[in-house]
Design a protein around this motif. Structure first.
Motif, PDB file in Angstrom:
ATOM      1  N   SER A 131       9.303   0.562  -5.252  1.00 32.28           N
ATOM      2  CA  SER A 131       9.143  -0.899  -5.213  1.00 32.28           C
ATOM      3  C   SER A 131      10.471  -1.643  -5.332  1.00 32.28           C
ATOM      4  CB  SER A 131       8.153  -1.369  -6.271  1.00 32.28           C
ATOM      5  OG  SER A 131       8.609  -0.952  -7.531  1.00 32.28           O
ATOM      6  N   VAL A 132      11.505  -0.946  -5.783  1.00 33.35           N
ATOM      7  CA  VAL A 132      12.815  -1.584  -5.838  1.00 33.35           C
ATOM      8  C   VAL A 132      13.279  -1.980  -4.423  1.00 33.35           C
ATOM      9  CG1 VAL A 132      14.111   0.581  -5.682  1.00 33.35           C
ATOM     10  CG2 VAL A 132      15.131  -1.366  -6.855  1.00 33.35           C
ATOM     11  N   LEU A 133      12.692  -1.356  -3.421  1.00 39.17           N
ATOM     12  CA  LEU A 133      13.089  -1.659  -2.034  1.00 39.17           C
ATOM     13  C   LEU A 133      12.254  -2.771  -1.399  1.00 39.17           C
ATOM     14  CD1 LEU A 133      13.664   1.968  -0.650  1.00 39.17           C
ATOM     15  CD2 LEU A 133      15.329   0.369  -1.616  1.00 39.17           C
ATOM     16  N   THR A 134      11.361  -3.358  -2.183  1.00 37.61           N
ATOM     17  CA  THR A 134      10.482  -4.385  -1.609  1.00 37.61           C
ATOM     18  C   THR A 134      11.286  -5.560  -1.050  1.00 37.61           C
ATOM     19  OG1 THR A 134       8.691  -3.747  -3.045  1.00 37.61           O
ATOM     20  CG2 THR A 134       8.564  -5.951  -2.115  1.00 37.61           C
ATOM     21  N   GLU A 176       3.246   0.847  16.119  1.00 41.27           N
ATOM     22  CA  GLU A 176       2.669   2.144  16.453  1.00 41.27           C
ATOM     23  C   GLU A 176       3.492   3.261  15.829  1.00 41.27           C
ATOM     24  OE1 GLU A 176       2.527   1.900  20.672  1.00 41.27           O
ATOM     25  OE2 GLU A 176       1.053   0.298  20.512  1.00 41.27           O
ATOM     26  N   ILE A 177       4.809   3.110  15.944  1.00 40.81           N
ATOM     27  CA  ILE A 177       5.684   4.136  15.371  1.00 40.81           C
ATOM     28  C   ILE A 177       5.468   4.181  13.862  1.00 40.81           C
ATOM     29  CG2 ILE A 177       8.099   4.734  14.949  1.00 40.81           C
ATOM     30  CD1 ILE A 177       8.639   3.500  17.750  1.00 40.81           C
ATOM     31  N   GLY A 178       5.327   2.990  13.276  1.00 40.69           N
ATOM     32  CA  GLY A 178       5.083   2.891  11.841  1.00 40.69           C
ATOM     33  C   GLY A 178       3.864   3.699  11.444  1.00 40.69           C
ATOM     34  N   LEU A 179       2.824   3.639  12.261  1.00 45.18           N
ATOM     35  CA  LEU A 179       1.606   4.377  11.938  1.00 45.18           C
ATOM     36  C   LEU A 179       1.878   5.874  11.895  1.00 45.18           C
ATOM     37  CD1 LEU A 179      -1.133   2.592  14.028  1.00 45.18           C
ATOM     38  CD2 LEU A 179      -0.906   2.666  11.547  1.00 45.18           C
ATOM     39  N   LEU A 180       2.712   6.304  12.837  1.00 48.65           N
ATOM     40  CA  LEU A 180       3.016   7.730  12.871  1.00 48.65           C
ATOM     41  C   LEU A 180       3.722   8.174  11.594  1.00 48.65           C
ATOM     42  CD1 LEU A 180       4.278   8.083  16.527  1.00 48.65           C
ATOM     43  CD2 LEU A 180       2.069   8.739  15.594  1.00 48.65           C
ATOM     44  N   HIS A 181       4.380   7.220  10.973  1.00 50.62           N
ATOM     45  CA  HIS A 181       5.140   7.581   9.776  1.00 50.62           C
ATOM     46  C   HIS A 181       4.307   7.513   8.508  1.00 50.62           C
ATOM     47  CE1 HIS A 181       9.214   6.738  11.866  1.00 50.62           C
ATOM     48  NE2 HIS A 181       8.576   7.789  12.312  1.00 50.62           N
ATOM     49  N   ASN A 182       3.053   7.124   8.601  1.00 53.10           N
ATOM     50  CA  ASN A 182       2.205   7.121   7.410  1.00 53.10           C
ATOM     51  C   ASN A 182       2.001   8.551   6.929  1.00 53.10           C
ATOM     52  OD1 ASN A 182       1.834   4.440   7.224  1.00 53.10           O
ATOM     53  ND2 ASN A 182      -0.084   4.400   8.351  1.00 53.10           N
ATOM     54  N   PRO A 183       1.772   8.733   5.612  1.00 52.86           N
ATOM     55  CA  PRO A 183       1.493  10.094   5.148  1.00 52.86           C
ATOM     56  C   PRO A 183       0.319  10.651   5.948  1.00 52.86           C
ATOM     57  CG  PRO A 183       1.639   8.569   3.306  1.00 52.86           C
ATOM     58  CD  PRO A 183       1.712   7.761   4.561  1.00 52.86           C
ATOM     59  N   PRO A 184       0.383  11.892   6.368  1.00 53.35           N
ATOM     60  CA  PRO A 184      -0.574  12.399   7.344  1.00 53.35           C
ATOM     61  C   PRO A 184      -2.010  12.256   6.879  1.00 53.35           C
ATOM     62  CG  PRO A 184       0.704  14.164   6.350  1.00 53.35           C
ATOM     63  CD  PRO A 184       1.316  12.889   5.913  1.00 53.35           C
ATOM     64  N   GLY A 185      -2.733  11.406   7.564  1.00 55.76           N
ATOM     65  CA  GLY A 185      -4.171  11.322   7.370  1.00 55.76           C
ATOM     66  C   GLY A 185      -4.640  10.877   6.005  1.00 55.76           C
ATOM     67  N   ARG A 186      -3.731  10.373   5.178  1.00 54.35           N
ATOM     68  CA  ARG A 186      -4.105  10.036   3.805  1.00 54.35           C
ATOM     69  C   ARG A 186      -5.290   9.083   3.759  1.00 54.35           C
ATOM     70  NH1 ARG A 186      -2.135  12.413  -0.096  1.00 54.35           N
ATOM     71  NH2 ARG A 186       0.035  11.913   0.270  1.00 54.35           N
ATOM     72  N   GLU A 187      -5.236   8.003   4.520  1.00 53.46           N
ATOM     73  CA  GLU A 187      -6.304   7.018   4.454  1.00 53.46           C
ATOM     74  C   GLU A 187      -7.624   7.607   4.908  1.00 53.46           C
ATOM     75  OE1 GLU A 187      -5.525   2.670   5.340  1.00 53.46           O
ATOM     76  OE2 GLU A 187      -3.744   3.666   6.120  1.00 53.46           O
ATOM     77  N   ARG A 242       0.853  -1.208   0.000  1.00 48.32           N
ATOM     78  CA  ARG A 242       0.000   0.000   0.000  1.00 48.32           C
ATOM     79  C   ARG A 242       0.880   1.246   0.000  1.00 48.32           C
ATOM     80  NH1 ARG A 242      -3.400  -2.898   3.297  1.00 48.32           N
ATOM     81  NH2 ARG A 242      -2.322  -2.224   5.175  1.00 48.32           N
ATOM     82  N   PHE A 243       1.936   1.175   0.814  1.00 49.41           N
ATOM     83  CA  PHE A 243       2.837   2.314   0.938  1.00 49.41           C
ATOM     84  C   PHE A 243       3.516   2.640  -0.404  1.00 49.41           C
ATOM     85  CE2 PHE A 243       7.471   2.956   1.306  1.00 49.41           C
ATOM     86  CZ  PHE A 243       7.489   4.282   1.725  1.00 49.41           C
ATOM     87  N   THR A 244       3.998   1.604  -1.107  1.00 45.11           N
ATOM     88  CA  THR A 244       4.686   1.885  -2.378  1.00 45.11           C
ATOM     89  C   THR A 244       3.690   2.417  -3.402  1.00 45.11           C
ATOM     90  OG1 THR A 244       4.487  -0.459  -2.944  1.00 45.11           O
ATOM     91  CG2 THR A 244       6.617   0.255  -2.118  1.00 45.11           C
ATOM     92  N   ASP A 245       2.453   1.886  -3.399  1.00 41.90           N
ATOM     93  CA  ASP A 245       1.429   2.395  -4.335  1.00 41.90           C
ATOM     94  C   ASP A 245       1.173   3.870  -4.076  1.00 41.90           C
ATOM     95  OD1 ASP A 245       1.179  -0.022  -5.457  1.00 41.90           O
ATOM     96  OD2 ASP A 245      -0.767  -0.546  -4.538  1.00 41.90           O
ATOM     97  N   GLU A 246       0.997   4.188  -2.788  1.00 38.04           N
ATOM     98  CA  GLU A 246       0.683   5.573  -2.428  1.00 38.04           C
ATOM     99  C   GLU A 246       1.835   6.512  -2.775  1.00 38.04           C
ATOM    100  OE1 GLU A 246      -2.332   4.826   1.317  1.00 38.04           O
ATOM    101  OE2 GLU A 246      -0.481   5.952   1.636  1.00 38.04           O
ATOM    102  N   THR A 247       3.057   6.050  -2.483  1.00 38.49           N
ATOM    103  CA  THR A 247       4.211   6.919  -2.754  1.00 38.49           C
ATOM    104  C   THR A 247       4.299   7.209  -4.247  1.00 38.49           C
ATOM    105  OG1 THR A 247       5.269   5.751  -0.949  1.00 38.49           O
ATOM    106  CG2 THR A 247       6.669   7.225  -2.182  1.00 38.49           C
ATOM    107  N   LYS A 248       3.971   6.178  -5.033  1.00 40.14           N
ATOM    108  CA  LYS A 248       4.027   6.373  -6.486  1.00 40.14           C
ATOM    109  C   LYS A 248       2.900   7.306  -6.933  1.00 40.14           C
ATOM    110  CE  LYS A 248       4.857   3.851 -10.664  1.00 40.14           C
ATOM    111  NZ  LYS A 248       4.627   2.624 -11.396  1.00 40.14           N
ATOM    112  N   ASN A 249       1.677   7.024  -6.442  1.00 42.26           N
ATOM    113  CA  ASN A 249       0.522   7.799  -6.911  1.00 42.26           C
ATOM    114  C   ASN A 249       0.530   9.241  -6.429  1.00 42.26           C
ATOM    115  OD1 ASN A 249      -0.283   5.528  -8.177  1.00 42.26           O
ATOM    116  ND2 ASN A 249      -1.717   4.885  -6.563  1.00 42.26           N
TER     117      ASN A 249
END
Ligand SMILES: C[S@@+](CC[C@H](N)C(=O)[O-])C[C@H]1O[C@@H](n2cnc3c(N)ncnc32)[C@H](O)[C@@H]1O
Length: 492
Positions: A219-222, A455-466, A205-212
């Motif tokens: 995705s090279v980092l998958t 939890e920390i991972g959640l904080l690193h999500n793009p702010p409020g995108r979902e 989901r993260f790579t899709d969002e970063t691309k879009n």
């Protein structure tokens, strides 16, 4: 008095090298930041002091063997809050040197004074390796045991103290230690596989969002991300309070230590070939549990009047904050009573941090008929064993805990590598749902660091995108509603 610090070794332990740690240079500043600072917290000491099994064992060892203490000089290596030094004094010691590396020494001094033992117990703040005592001692007492006994490598400091300060007739408390492994069933592997799967879904989901949204293809980092997550979730041993019913075969001793004679080179590595017989019908081999016990036997020429043992084996009533280490096997294998498990175990210190361990397991299943079970796939088959474990200072990172707590002694894992070469091939697919019914009480696994990471991972999500995405239909509906209202004004 007062002249005990930073003397004695001509500076050989105060610099950046510590040959005893296993050849690798040890940066004392880093070691202090990563390891010792944990012990400067009262909450951490309290958690050890709240472990009844540990406390009862040391208490009984001292007070049922007062003859070792009466009128004698005692050294407490790593005194912490001073509890062992105080007991030694209460048991009649003439003098107790309580050496503690951290500022916990100040608290220990206060407790000693509050118990009116300041004339007997001398608290010395300093590293055991650097401290100079005015005399040799008759007893060395220490609680040096880390997870699965050797993690933390604190026994090195006890050995150093023994070689410098114990009289030839002296006694070690504890006097002996043994490490054990036994085959187990557990649902932890299924849980960890699920955690790994979700982390990879999240990555997608993260790579899709970063691309879009940001126009960059990550995705090279998958692959490296997957490797990192595998190591984190699947190739790391876990702290667990196993129920005795989860042990499905005979326990095997993989290391015995005589605290009076062991040298650092004896404990740098643990290598053992062991075998175990399955004691349960038709069950799953999900991995191995590892634990230890220590004994207080005195010395041969001056034995304990009453021997005491502290065990950290799986137990319903007497579990300890050490719990057990669980080394998972993936996928689990079907085994049954009478099958023979021939394993090999190897544990060595991490090159990056001598207080951390790297573990390799391999095992072969021989049925009663003598037939080898088809190969199992190792949970950790592709890992390069390197991993960090510390008794870290923050609760988040799982400090040493009381047994009733859901967390453990530290961020406790050993990196484990179930060697693919010696493992039998997969015949059993991972049973994702079977575990719960099959495994009896699976206690808390204490992996609050995993939760924390998420939890920390959640904080690193793009702010409020979902959240914004979820609001789109509502906004569209409201816009439509407003348009409809404005084109159909209410009739007055
Ligand atoms: C597991 S705690 C035990 C504390 C206390 N003896 C008890 O039983 O509650 C170990 C203690 O040893 C101290 N320690 C570890 N290595 C040491 C060293 N080389 N010199 C002095 N203290 C050390 C730590 O800071 C920690 O407080």
């Amino acid at each position: 008095m007062g002249s005990h610090r930073n003397g004695g070794r001509g500076g050989d332990q105060s610099g950046t090298s510590n040959g005893d740690a296993g050849g690798a240079p040890v940066d004392k500043g880093v070691d202090f930041a990563n390891y010792f600072c944990t012990y400067a917290f009262l909450y951490h000491q309290k958690e050890m002091l709240s472990d009844r099994v540990r406390m009862d064992a040391y208490y009984n060892a001292v007070f049922k063997n007062k003859h070792h203490f009466h009128g004698q000089a005692v050294l407490d290596v790593g005194a912490g809050s001073g509890i062992l030094a105080i007991w030694s004094a209460q048991a009649g010691a003439r003098k107790v040197y309580a050496v503690e590396a951290t500022s916990m020494a100040e608290h220990a001094r206060a407790v000693v004074k509050a118990n009116n033992l300041q004339d007997v117990v001398e608290v010395i703040e300093g590293s055991m390796e650097d401290v100079v005592l005015p005399e040799k001692v008759d007893v060395i007492i220490s609680e040096w045991m880390g997870y699965f006994l050797l993690r933390e490598s604190m026994f090195d400091s006890v050995i150093c103290a023994r070689d410098r300060w114990l009289k030839p007739t002296g006694v070690m408390y504890p006097s002996h230690a043994t490490m054990w492994v036994a085959p187990i069933r557990t649902g932890l592997g299924d849980q960890k596989n699920n955690d790994y799967d979700s982390s990879m879904d999240d990555w997608e989901r993260f790579t899709d969002e970063t691309k879009n949204y940001y126009g960059v293809d990550m995705s090279v980092l998958t692959k490296p991300f997957s490797q990192e997550q595998k190591k984190y979730y699947l190739q790391t041993s876990l702290w667990n309070n196993l129920h005795p019913h989860q042990v499905i075969g005979t326990a095997a001793s993989i290391k015995e230590i005589d605290c009076l004679t062991a040298s650092v080179s004896d404990i740098l590595e643990v290598n053992s070939n062991f075998s175990s017989t399955v004691t349960l019908q038709n069950t799953r081999l999900c991995g191995y549990g590892g634990w230890f016990d220590v004994q207080f036997r005195g010395r041969k020429e001056d034995p304990a009047q009453e021997e005491v043992e502290l065990t950290t084996a799986p137990s319903v009533d007497d579990s300890t904050h050490w719990g057990q280490q669980v080394f998972l096997l993936n996928p689990p294998a079907r085994i049954t009573e009478g099958d023979k498990l021939n394993g090999s175990f190897s544990m060595k210190r991490s090159k990056e941090n001598h207080r951390l361990m790297e573990v390799e397991f391999s095992c072969e299943i021989r049925q009663q008929s003598g037939e080898l079970v088809p190969r199992l796939v190792a949970l950790c088959s592709s890992c390069s064993p390197s991993f960090s474990i510390t008794r870290l200072p923050l609760r988040l990172l799982v400090p040493k805990m009381h047994r009733s707590s859901s967390t453990a002694r530290a961020s406790e894992e050993f990196l484990v590598n179930f060697s693919p070469a010696s493992l039998s091939l997969a015949s059993t697919p991972l049973l994702k749902t079977a575990a719960a019914s099959e495994d009896l009480p699976v206690y808390s696994n204490g992996n609050s660091d995993h939760a924390t990471k998420k939890e920390i991972g959640l904080l690193h999500n793009p702010p409020g995108r979902e959240n914004v995405i979820h609001l789109i239909p509502v906004v569209l509906f409201l816009c439509g509603f407003i348009l409809w209202i404005s084109s159909h004004p209410p009739k007055m």
